[in-house]
Design a protein around this motif. Structure first.
Motif, PDB file in Angstrom:
ATOM      1  N   THR A  30       0.835  -1.201   0.000  1.00 17.47           N
ATOM      2  CA  THR A  30       0.000   0.000   0.000  1.00 17.47           C
ATOM      3  C   THR A  30       0.869   1.249   0.000  1.00 17.47           C
ATOM      4  O   THR A  30       0.570   2.219  -0.708  1.00 17.47           O
ATOM      5  N   ILE A  31       1.953   1.217   0.755  1.00 13.34           N
ATOM      6  CA  ILE A  31       2.901   2.339   0.765  1.00 13.34           C
ATOM      7  C   ILE A  31       3.470   2.532  -0.633  1.00 13.34           C
ATOM      8  O   ILE A  31       3.592   3.658  -1.130  1.00 13.34           O
ATOM      9  N   HIS A  32       3.818   1.428  -1.290  1.00 13.01           N
ATOM     10  CA  HIS A  32       4.338   1.484  -2.656  1.00 13.01           C
ATOM     11  C   HIS A  32       3.298   2.105  -3.593  1.00 13.01           C
ATOM     12  O   HIS A  32       3.622   2.978  -4.407  1.00 13.01           O
ATOM     13  N   ASN A  33       2.042   1.677  -3.474  1.00  7.93           N
ATOM     14  CA  ASN A  33       0.974   2.218  -4.325  1.00  7.93           C
ATOM     15  C   ASN A  33       0.730   3.698  -4.053  1.00  7.93           C
ATOM     16  O   ASN A  33       0.518   4.476  -4.989  1.00  7.93           O
ATOM     17  N   TYR A  34       0.759   4.099  -2.789  1.00 13.91           N
ATOM     18  CA  TYR A  34       0.598   5.511  -2.448  1.00 13.91           C
ATOM     19  C   TYR A  34       1.716   6.346  -3.055  1.00 13.91           C
ATOM     20  O   TYR A  34       1.492   7.469  -3.505  1.00 13.91           O
ATOM     21  N   THR A  35       2.922   5.798  -3.067  1.00 16.58           N
ATOM     22  CA  THR A  35       4.055   6.515  -3.639  1.00 16.58           C
ATOM     23  C   THR A  35       3.890   6.648  -5.151  1.00 16.58           C
ATOM     24  O   THR A  35       4.134   7.709  -5.721  1.00 16.58           O
ATOM     25  N   LYS A  36       3.478   5.574  -5.801  1.00 17.58           N
ATOM     26  CA  LYS A  36       3.283   5.605  -7.253  1.00 17.58           C
ATOM     27  C   LYS A  36       2.172   6.567  -7.650  1.00 17.58           C
ATOM     28  O   LYS A  36       2.257   7.236  -8.683  1.00 17.58           O
TER      29      LYS A  36
END
Length: 65
Positions: A30-36
């Motif tokens: 989720t952190i990765h998706n928020y960053t993207k």
């Protein structure tokens, strides 16, 4: 006089990816998706990814609206 106007700078607190995930109570993906999706801004320091605590807190407010 100087003490009235002088505000000491608080140091910028950086969180690792795992600390950010724990803080938001979400998974690392989720952190990765928020960053993207540019919900969170990642800061690369010496080859590692960090997030500013103040930016994470402001992103929470935006997500809740």
């Amino acid at each position: 006089d100087l003490k009235k106007f002088y505000q000491p700078k608080t140091p910028t607190e950086f969180l690792t990816r795992q600390e950010t995930a724990d803080f938001l109570k979400v998974d690392l993906s989720t952190i990765h998706n928020y960053t993207k999706r540019k919900v969170l801004t990642a800061w690369a320091i010496q080859g590692r990814v960090y997030y500013k605590r103040t930016e994470v807190e402001s992103a929470i407010i935006k997500l809740n609206k």
